[in-house]
Design a protein around this motif. Structure first.
Motif, PDB file in Angstrom:
ATOM      1  N   THR A 136       0.638  -1.168   0.014  1.00 17.28           N
ATOM      2  CA  THR A 136      -0.087  -0.184  -0.311  1.00 17.28           C
ATOM      3  C   THR A 136       0.329   0.872  -0.096  1.00 17.28           C
ATOM      4  OG1 THR A 136      -2.227  -1.353   1.213  1.00 17.28           O
ATOM      5  CG2 THR A 136      -1.835   1.231   1.045  1.00 17.28           C
ATOM      6  N   CYS A 137       1.580   0.981   0.714  1.00 20.64           N
ATOM      7  CA  CYS A 137       2.594   2.129   1.398  1.00 20.64           C
ATOM      8  C   CYS A 137       3.700   2.898  -0.302  1.00 20.64           C
ATOM      9  CB  CYS A 137       4.079   2.138   2.173  1.00 20.64           C
ATOM     10  SG  CYS A 137       3.082   2.150   3.560  1.00 20.64           S
ATOM     11  N   ALA A 138       4.426   1.236  -0.776  1.00 18.53           N
ATOM     12  CA  ALA A 138       4.596   1.790  -2.342  1.00 18.53           C
ATOM     13  C   ALA A 138       3.808   2.289  -3.550  1.00 18.53           C
ATOM     14  CB  ALA A 138       5.474   0.393  -3.108  1.00 18.53           C
ATOM     15  N   VAL A 143       1.955   6.674  -7.072  1.00 14.24           N
ATOM     16  CA  VAL A 143       0.596   7.696  -7.657  1.00 14.24           C
ATOM     17  C   VAL A 143       1.343   9.327  -6.848  1.00 14.24           C
ATOM     18  CG1 VAL A 143      -1.202   8.647  -6.915  1.00 14.24           C
ATOM     19  CG2 VAL A 143      -0.884   6.214  -7.452  1.00 14.24           C
ATOM     20  N   VAL A 144       1.588   9.478  -5.795  1.00 12.00           N
ATOM     21  CA  VAL A 144       2.718  10.217  -5.717  1.00 12.00           C
ATOM     22  C   VAL A 144       3.092  11.461  -7.164  1.00 12.00           C
ATOM     23  CG1 VAL A 144       3.522  12.139  -4.158  1.00 12.00           C
ATOM     24  CG2 VAL A 144       1.925  10.549  -4.104  1.00 12.00           C
ATOM     25  N   LEU A 164      -3.668  12.521  -8.571  1.00  9.00           N
ATOM     26  CA  LEU A 164      -3.034  12.404  -7.659  1.00  9.00           C
ATOM     27  C   LEU A 164      -4.117  11.610  -7.053  1.00  9.00           C
ATOM     28  CD1 LEU A 164      -1.125  11.972  -5.060  1.00  9.00           C
ATOM     29  CD2 LEU A 164      -1.734  14.729  -4.623  1.00  9.00           C
ATOM     30  N   LEU A 165      -5.338  12.640  -6.717  1.00  6.62           N
ATOM     31  CA  LEU A 165      -6.993  12.115  -5.818  1.00  6.62           C
ATOM     32  C   LEU A 165      -7.835  10.872  -6.516  1.00  6.62           C
ATOM     33  CD1 LEU A 165      -8.340  16.026  -6.235  1.00  6.62           C
ATOM     34  CD2 LEU A 165      -6.526  14.925  -3.531  1.00  6.62           C
ATOM     35  N   LEU A 166      -7.964  10.905  -8.290  1.00  5.47           N
ATOM     36  CA  LEU A 166      -8.127   9.736  -8.772  1.00  5.47           C
ATOM     37  C   LEU A 166      -7.196   8.597  -8.027  1.00  5.47           C
ATOM     38  CD1 LEU A 166     -10.882   9.112  -9.810  1.00  5.47           C
ATOM     39  CD2 LEU A 166      -9.126   9.084 -11.946  1.00  5.47           C
ATOM     40  N   GLY A 167      -5.708   8.615  -8.421  1.00  5.22           N
ATOM     41  CA  GLY A 167      -5.350   7.704  -8.609  1.00  5.22           C
ATOM     42  C   GLY A 167      -4.587   6.872  -6.954  1.00  5.22           C
ATOM     43  N   GLU A 168      -5.102   7.778  -5.689  1.00  5.48           N
ATOM     44  CA  GLU A 168      -5.070   7.474  -4.681  1.00  5.48           C
ATOM     45  C   GLU A 168      -6.638   6.758  -3.989  1.00  5.48           C
ATOM     46  OE1 GLU A 168      -2.477   6.838  -3.500  1.00  5.48           O
ATOM     47  OE2 GLU A 168      -0.967   8.393  -3.467  1.00  5.48           O
ATOM     48  N   LEU A 169      -8.123   7.228  -4.826  1.00  7.19           N
ATOM     49  CA  LEU A 169      -9.073   6.729  -4.237  1.00  7.19           C
ATOM     50  C   LEU A 169      -8.840   5.136  -4.999  1.00  7.19           C
ATOM     51  CD1 LEU A 169     -11.656   6.900  -3.319  1.00  7.19           C
ATOM     52  CD2 LEU A 169     -12.435   7.986  -6.184  1.00  7.19           C
ATOM     53  N   LEU A 276      -6.704   9.516 -17.908  1.00 12.35           N
ATOM     54  CA  LEU A 276      -6.142  11.120 -17.121  1.00 12.35           C
ATOM     55  C   LEU A 276      -4.693  11.828 -17.438  1.00 12.35           C
ATOM     56  CD1 LEU A 276      -7.157  13.721 -16.087  1.00 12.35           C
ATOM     57  CD2 LEU A 276      -7.056  12.869 -13.760  1.00 12.35           C
ATOM     58  N   SER A 277      -3.460  10.603 -17.211  1.00 11.63           N
ATOM     59  CA  SER A 277      -2.331  10.722 -16.707  1.00 11.63           C
ATOM     60  C   SER A 277      -1.829  10.321 -18.397  1.00 11.63           C
ATOM     61  CB  SER A 277      -1.410  10.295 -16.520  1.00 11.63           C
ATOM     62  OG  SER A 277      -1.523   8.707 -15.955  1.00 11.63           O
TER      63      SER A 277
END
Length: 283
Positions: A136-138, A143-144, A164-169, A276-277
């Motif tokens: 999860t941390c990786a 994503v960041v 960032l927002l969509l990726g972390e979700l 998106l990216s």
């Protein structure tokens, strides 16, 4: 005299429960369990949403009274009438004994041992397993990094923040779905190939938990409830700390459907993050 008529179980506040069990009443409280023989009971009073079990006492002595509050008023009346009708008939003038001496109390409080005693008890681990935490941390870090790169390459920090927002979700949804599916598979496996045992609910370290003893004689503790029904636990024959609280098949099916839906949503979010990216790299 035995209690032959169906008598409701009274569920009171703070987990208190009072039920008829053959020739006695079973009063379960947060930290102990009392077995009260019918011969020790003078009378049961139903007072609205409260029930009082008054024990017998010699003349001039104060009777012991156990109260259960916040119960169903209708159930309390039925319970009191049925138990009073089942009380043994006493001869007129028969001296009353101290009913409190007939009550058997069993403590449900399990204290954490020290030294050698700690080898006799163990907690079943709950929460995220260590590999999942690292993964999860990786993923969060990836994503960041992706969001920063998108912002720099595209020279559009709005796209970077959205990534960032969509990726972390997507990361959150993916790992919740993955862990849920692993847990469901583990539940299925342990139900069929593990060792199933009944648990005893005990009051330990300030909270209710379930205790069971594995085949090696080690007492272990695991959280979880099963909607007021007796809790059963299945554990791995070679790894007793790998255990699961068993639930009904209907509940399992509902959980699996919800997890599959969450997996589909996570896949759509992850796909949306990629789309998106992508313009930042194709320029």
């Amino acid at each position: 005299m035995s209690i032959s008529s169906p008598i409701p179980v009274l569920q009171g506040d703070k987990g208190t429960a009072l039920r008829a069990d053959g020739e006695e009443l079973l009063l379960r409280r947060q930290d102990d369990e009392l077995r009260i023989p019918l011969a020790a009971i003078a009378f049961v009073h139903a007072e609205g949403r409260s029930v009082s079990v008054e024990l017998t006492a010699p003349a001039g002595a104060e009777a012991t009274v156990y109260r259960v509050k916040d119960v169903s008023a209708a159930a309390a009346t039925i319970f009191a009438d049925a138990v009073n009708a089942a009380l043994p008939v006493r001869a007129e003038g028969e001296p009353l004994v101290d009913g409190s001496r007939l009550v058997v109390t069993r403590s449900l409080v399990a204290e954490t041992g020290t030294g050698d005693a700690e080898r006799d008890e163990d907690d079943v681990p709950v929460g995220f397993p260590s590999p999942a935490k690292w993964a999860t941390c990786a993923a969060v870090s990836a994503v960041v990094l992706l969001a920063v790169v998108v912002g720099l390459l595209d020279r559009n920090w709005g796209r970077g923040i959205a990534t960032l927002l969509l990726g972390e979700l997507g990361v959150a949804a993916s790992f919740l779905a993955g862990l849920g599916l692993i847990s469901t598979w583990e539940h299925w496996y342990l139900r069929r190939y593990g060792i199933t045992v009944d648990t005893l609910q005990v009051y330990r370290n300030g909270t209710d938990t379930n205790a069971y003893t594995d085949s090696a004689g080690v007492t272990r503790y695991i959280g979880g409830t099963n909607k007021g029904r007796p809790v059963q636990v299945a554990y791995h024959p070679r790894k007793p700390r790998t255990a699961a609280v068993l639930t009904g098949r209907g509940e399992q099916t509902g959980t699996l459907i919800a997890l599959l839906l969450l997996t589909a949503i996570a896949a759509l979010i992850d796909y949306g993050t990629i789309r998106l990216s992508l313009p930042a790299f194709t320029g």
